[in-house]
Design a protein around this motif. Structure first.
Motif, PDB file in Angstrom:
ATOM      1  N   UNK A   7       0.829  -1.212   0.017  1.00  0.00           N
ATOM      2  CA  UNK A   7      -0.007  -0.176   0.101  1.00  0.00           C
ATOM      3  C   UNK A   7       0.769   1.358  -0.004  1.00  0.00           C
ATOM      4  N   UNK A   8       2.215   1.140   0.199  1.00  0.00           N
ATOM      5  CA  UNK A   8       2.999   2.164   0.415  1.00  0.00           C
ATOM      6  C   UNK A   8       3.656   2.543  -0.930  1.00  0.00           C
ATOM      7  N   UNK A  52       4.066   8.258  -1.040  1.00  0.00           N
ATOM      8  CA  UNK A  52       4.117   9.850  -0.655  1.00  0.00           C
ATOM      9  C   UNK A  52       4.958  10.642  -1.810  1.00  0.00           C
ATOM     10  N   UNK A  53       4.244  11.950  -2.250  1.00  0.00           N
ATOM     11  CA  UNK A  53       4.524  12.718  -3.338  1.00  0.00           C
ATOM     12  C   UNK A  53       4.284  12.124  -4.644  1.00  0.00           C
ATOM     13  N   UNK A  54       3.533  11.153  -4.844  1.00  0.00           N
ATOM     14  CA  UNK A  54       3.018  10.598  -6.253  1.00  0.00           C
ATOM     15  C   UNK A  54       1.595  11.055  -6.539  1.00  0.00           C
ATOM     16  N   UNK A  58      -0.543   9.193  -3.906  1.00  0.00           N
ATOM     17  CA  UNK A  58      -0.466   9.807  -2.642  1.00  0.00           C
ATOM     18  C   UNK A  58      -1.166  10.775  -2.447  1.00  0.00           C
ATOM     19  N   UNK A  59      -1.238  11.885  -3.062  1.00  0.00           N
ATOM     20  CA  UNK A  59      -1.798  13.301  -3.152  1.00  0.00           C
ATOM     21  C   UNK A  59      -3.415  12.911  -3.027  1.00  0.00           C
ATOM     22  N   UNK A  60      -3.864  12.110  -4.036  1.00  0.00           N
ATOM     23  CA  UNK A  60      -5.372  11.824  -3.969  1.00  0.00           C
ATOM     24  C   UNK A  60      -5.674  11.160  -2.599  1.00  0.00           C
ATOM     25  N   UNK A  61      -4.874  10.370  -2.145  1.00  0.00           N
ATOM     26  CA  UNK A  61      -5.149   9.686  -0.819  1.00  0.00           C
ATOM     27  C   UNK A  61      -5.495  10.564   0.221  1.00  0.00           C
TER      28      UNK A  61
END
Length: 219
Positions: free
Chosen positions: A133-134, A152-154, A157-160
């Motif tokens: 999940x990471x 993080x940073x993808x 990741x921003x959508x999450x």
């Protein structure tokens, strides 16, 4: 929100909303089918307008990540995705109704179990698969071990972060709304013809009855 775990988190969220609302003083024991009052409708609106759409976003647009790259999202049948969305919409409401019934029975132990069991069932696989999940990738990239990048940073990741913020904000707003709703108030009745006012009855008179006309002479 991982797709298979979203209904479990939603059920726990519904139980927590019931506990935050604290309706134990005004509820009585009644079947779930008759519990569609204003508080339940407020939770249902949150489930339909916030929780289910957010969960459906990852089920549709990030299916590989939603299933921890254990399944190919392109091979998922649409019926399964629709079933998951329906479960996401129903889980918070079912948890809320179950929590209210536990509060009506003054059973805090049952309320704790209702919240803890789904939460544990969802947290265990989330922790066990935290490495999958990471990352942000596709099913083929994970299977071939190339082209993966940290979450993080993808864009995913921003959508999450954005979607989780919406979930939390909606839950806080729903909890504040529940605190202002009178749980004992029923749904408004449909408009109709008002009933006529009831006039007070006159007290009985002690005078003897009077007859109209000339009195009859005794024979």
């Amino acid at each position: 929100m991982p797709a298979p775990l979203a209904p479990l988190f939603g059920f726990t969220l519904g139980v927590l909303l019931a506990w935050l609302a604290r309706f134990e003083d005004s509820l009585d024991e009644r079947p779930v089918a008759s519990s569609w009052d204003r508080p339940t409708l407020a939770v249902a609106l949150y489930a339909l307008l916030v929780y289910a759409p957010v969960s459906a976003y990852f089920t549709v647009f990030a299916a590989d990540w939603s299933f921890a790259y254990l399944l190919d999202g392109r091979a998922l049948p649409s019926a399964l995705q629709l079933l998951l969305v329906l479960l996401d919409a129903a889980a918070p409401v079912l948890g809320f109704l179950a929590g209210r019934r536990a509060l009506a029975r003054r059973s805090l132990a049952a309320l704790a179990w209702l919240a803890a069991l789904p939460l544990a069932a969802a947290t265990v696989p989330l922790v066990a698969l935290h490495a999958r999940f990471g990352i942000d990738a596709t099913y083929d990239q994970v299977q071939s071990d190339f082209g993966t990048r940290p979450l993080p940073g993808s864009p995913l990741g921003y959508a999450v972060l954005w979607m989780d913020g919406i979930l939390v904000a909606g839950a806080v707003f729903t909890a504040r709304t529940l605190s202002t709703i009178d749980a004992s108030a029923a749904l408004p009745a449909r408009p109709g013809r008002p009933a006529p006012p009831v006039l007070p009855s006159e007290p009985p008179s002690e005078e003897p009855p009077r007859f109209l006309g000339r009195p009859r002479r005794p024979r």
